[in-house]
Design a protein around this motif. Sequence first.
Motif, mmCIF file in Angstrom:
data_model
loop_
_atom_site.group_PDB
_atom_site.id
_atom_site.type_symbol
_atom_site.label_atom_id
_atom_site.label_comp_id
_atom_site.label_asym_id
_atom_site.label_seq_id
_atom_site.Cartn_x
_atom_site.Cartn_y
_atom_site.Cartn_z
ATOM 1 N N GLU A 12 0.866 -1.166 0.000
ATOM 2 C CA GLU A 12 0.000 0.000 0.000
ATOM 3 C C GLU A 12 0.907 1.221 0.000
ATOM 4 O OE1 GLU A 12 -3.965 1.087 2.356
ATOM 5 O OE2 GLU A 12 -2.205 0.888 3.628
ATOM 6 N N VAL A 13 0.674 2.132 -0.924
ATOM 7 C CA VAL A 13 1.464 3.357 -1.016
ATOM 8 C C VAL A 13 0.693 4.460 -0.312
ATOM 9 C CG1 VAL A 13 2.528 5.041 -2.565
ATOM 10 C CG2 VAL A 13 2.444 2.637 -3.208
ATOM 11 N N ARG A 14 1.354 5.095 0.623
ATOM 12 C CA ARG A 14 0.717 6.188 1.371
ATOM 13 C C ARG A 14 1.449 7.485 1.089
ATOM 14 N NH1 ARG A 14 -0.423 3.341 7.160
ATOM 15 N NH2 ARG A 14 -1.782 1.720 6.345
ATOM 16 N N LEU A 15 0.668 8.491 0.737
ATOM 17 C CA LEU A 15 1.184 9.833 0.478
ATOM 18 C C LEU A 15 0.632 10.785 1.534
ATOM 19 C CD1 LEU A 15 0.676 10.059 -3.365
ATOM 20 C CD2 LEU A 15 2.827 9.890 -2.187
ATOM 21 N N PRO A 16 1.247 11.960 1.685
ATOM 22 C CA PRO A 16 0.659 12.962 2.586
ATOM 23 C C PRO A 16 -0.762 13.294 2.149
ATOM 24 C CG PRO A 16 2.856 13.628 1.924
ATOM 25 C CD PRO A 16 2.504 12.405 1.126
ATOM 26 N N PRO A 17 -1.628 13.687 3.067
ATOM 27 C CA PRO A 17 -3.051 13.876 2.762
ATOM 28 C C PRO A 17 -3.356 14.874 1.645
ATOM 29 C CG PRO A 17 -2.649 14.095 5.118
ATOM 30 C CD PRO A 17 -1.329 13.937 4.469
ATOM 31 N N LEU A 18 -2.529 15.856 1.447
ATOM 32 C CA LEU A 18 -2.838 16.887 0.457
ATOM 33 C C LEU A 18 -2.386 16.544 -0.955
ATOM 34 C CD1 LEU A 18 -1.922 20.017 2.576
ATOM 35 C CD2 LEU A 18 -4.177 18.998 2.230
ATOM 36 N N ARG A 19 -1.648 15.447 -1.129
ATOM 37 C CA ARG A 19 -1.151 15.075 -2.445
ATOM 38 C C ARG A 19 -2.113 14.116 -3.137
ATOM 39 N NH1 ARG A 19 2.770 18.134 -4.318
ATOM 40 N NH2 ARG A 19 3.641 16.418 -5.449
ATOM 41 N N PRO A 20 -2.474 14.386 -4.377
ATOM 42 C CA PRO A 20 -3.336 13.447 -5.108
ATOM 43 C C PRO A 20 -2.560 12.209 -5.536
ATOM 44 C CG PRO A 20 -2.755 15.293 -6.502
ATOM 45 C CD PRO A 20 -2.170 15.577 -5.137
ATOM 46 N N LEU A 21 -3.026 11.058 -5.110
ATOM 47 C CA LEU A 21 -2.346 9.795 -5.383
ATOM 48 C C LEU A 21 -2.459 9.399 -6.850
ATOM 49 C CD1 LEU A 21 -0.856 7.480 -3.951
ATOM 50 C CD2 LEU A 21 -3.053 6.377 -3.642
ATOM 51 N N ARG A 22 -3.579 9.706 -7.468
ATOM 52 C CA ARG A 22 -3.834 9.254 -8.837
ATOM 53 C C ARG A 22 -2.827 9.788 -9.841
ATOM 54 N NH1 ARG A 22 -9.692 11.142 -8.847
ATOM 55 N NH2 ARG A 22 -9.696 11.010 -6.627
ATOM 56 N N GLN A 23 -2.303 10.977 -9.601
ATOM 57 C CA GLN A 23 -1.383 11.575 -10.567
ATOM 58 C C GLN A 23 0.004 10.969 -10.502
ATOM 59 O OE1 GLN A 23 -1.480 15.728 -9.731
ATOM 60 N NE2 GLN A 23 -3.559 16.009 -10.494
ATOM 61 N N LEU A 24 0.405 10.429 -9.350
ATOM 62 C CA LEU A 24 1.771 9.968 -9.169
ATOM 63 C C LEU A 24 1.955 8.464 -9.262
ATOM 64 C CD1 LEU A 24 2.838 12.288 -6.256
ATOM 65 C CD2 LEU A 24 3.606 12.397 -8.610
ATOM 66 N N LEU A 25 0.910 7.717 -9.046
ATOM 67 C CA LEU A 25 1.043 6.273 -8.933
ATOM 68 C C LEU A 25 0.831 5.605 -10.292
ATOM 69 C CD1 LEU A 25 1.693 4.351 -6.674
ATOM 70 C CD2 LEU A 25 -0.713 4.025 -6.300
ATOM 71 N N HIS A 26 1.947 5.262 -10.943
ATOM 72 C CA HIS A 26 1.938 4.573 -12.225
ATOM 73 C C HIS A 26 2.967 3.456 -12.181
ATOM 74 C CE1 HIS A 26 -0.621 7.541 -14.132
ATOM 75 N NE2 HIS A 26 0.122 8.486 -13.612
ATOM 76 N N HIS A 27 2.850 2.506 -13.093
ATOM 77 C CA HIS A 27 3.780 1.386 -13.149
ATOM 78 C C HIS A 27 5.232 1.868 -13.234
ATOM 79 C CE1 HIS A 27 0.138 -0.859 -14.168
ATOM 80 N NE2 HIS A 27 0.805 -1.943 -13.815
ATOM 81 N N ARG A 28 5.473 2.827 -14.088
ATOM 82 C CA ARG A 28 6.839 3.302 -14.305
ATOM 83 C C ARG A 28 7.424 3.967 -13.070
ATOM 84 N NH1 ARG A 28 5.785 6.011 -20.091
ATOM 85 N NH2 ARG A 28 5.601 4.097 -21.277
ATOM 86 N N SER A 29 6.640 4.809 -12.412
ATOM 87 C CA SER A 29 7.168 5.504 -11.237
ATOM 88 C C SER A 29 7.444 4.528 -10.101
ATOM 89 C CB SER A 29 6.212 6.611 -10.781
ATOM 90 O OG SER A 29 4.960 6.086 -10.425
ATOM 91 N N VAL A 30 6.584 3.516 -9.937
ATOM 92 C CA VAL A 30 6.799 2.521 -8.891
ATOM 93 C C VAL A 30 8.031 1.687 -9.201
ATOM 94 C CG1 VAL A 30 5.831 0.465 -7.786
ATOM 95 C CG2 VAL A 30 4.380 2.439 -8.206
ATOM 96 N N ARG A 31 8.153 1.251 -10.448
ATOM 97 C CA ARG A 31 9.309 0.431 -10.834
ATOM 98 C C ARG A 31 10.619 1.202 -10.688
ATOM 99 N NH1 ARG A 31 10.959 -4.190 -13.375
ATOM 100 N NH2 ARG A 31 12.659 -3.977 -14.858
#
Length: 167
Positions: A12-31
């Motif tokens: 599970e990837v957790r970001l600070p509350p004010l950051r939108p997760l949908r924009q940052l979480l992609h296969h490439r960025s995780v890899r």
Amino acid sequence: MVRFKHRYLLCEVRLPPLRPLRQLLHHRSVRSALRLAIAEMHGDYGLAACEAGLAVKYVNAHTGSVLIRVRQRSLQLLTSALAVITSLQQQQQRSPCAFHLLHVGGTIRTCQKFLLKHHQQHQEQLLKACNTEEEREALRGAMAMSCPLLDSADDHGEFFGVDVESA
């Protein structure tokens, strides 16, 4: 031929509350974050050992769920490197994050079962975090899509590119 055994890590990837997760979480960025963390922790040897079997199989940006496949021999290298990941980078945008390992399984199917139970336990908590009804519906849809375990596999019996009946 030699059969390589794999393990699947459900994170599970957790970001600070004010950051939108949908924009940052992609296969490439995780890899790329995984590769950087492995190289930082274990050097060239660790990166070479993990690189052959490393694959990000599934990313759900609404719930922050990530499914990673790694060879069984490289499992400890990868799990130790997960703690070092402190940010994700997507198109020159860097955001702090934390990876929490939820489950390690031998098949995608066991990870799906665990994810279904996990979503059921935390559904109320996640829905409270949504601000609008539109976000709540998107989250419900994402949860439903992330766990189509047995009943909702597509017509060919496949989910994540893996045959559900044989998994």
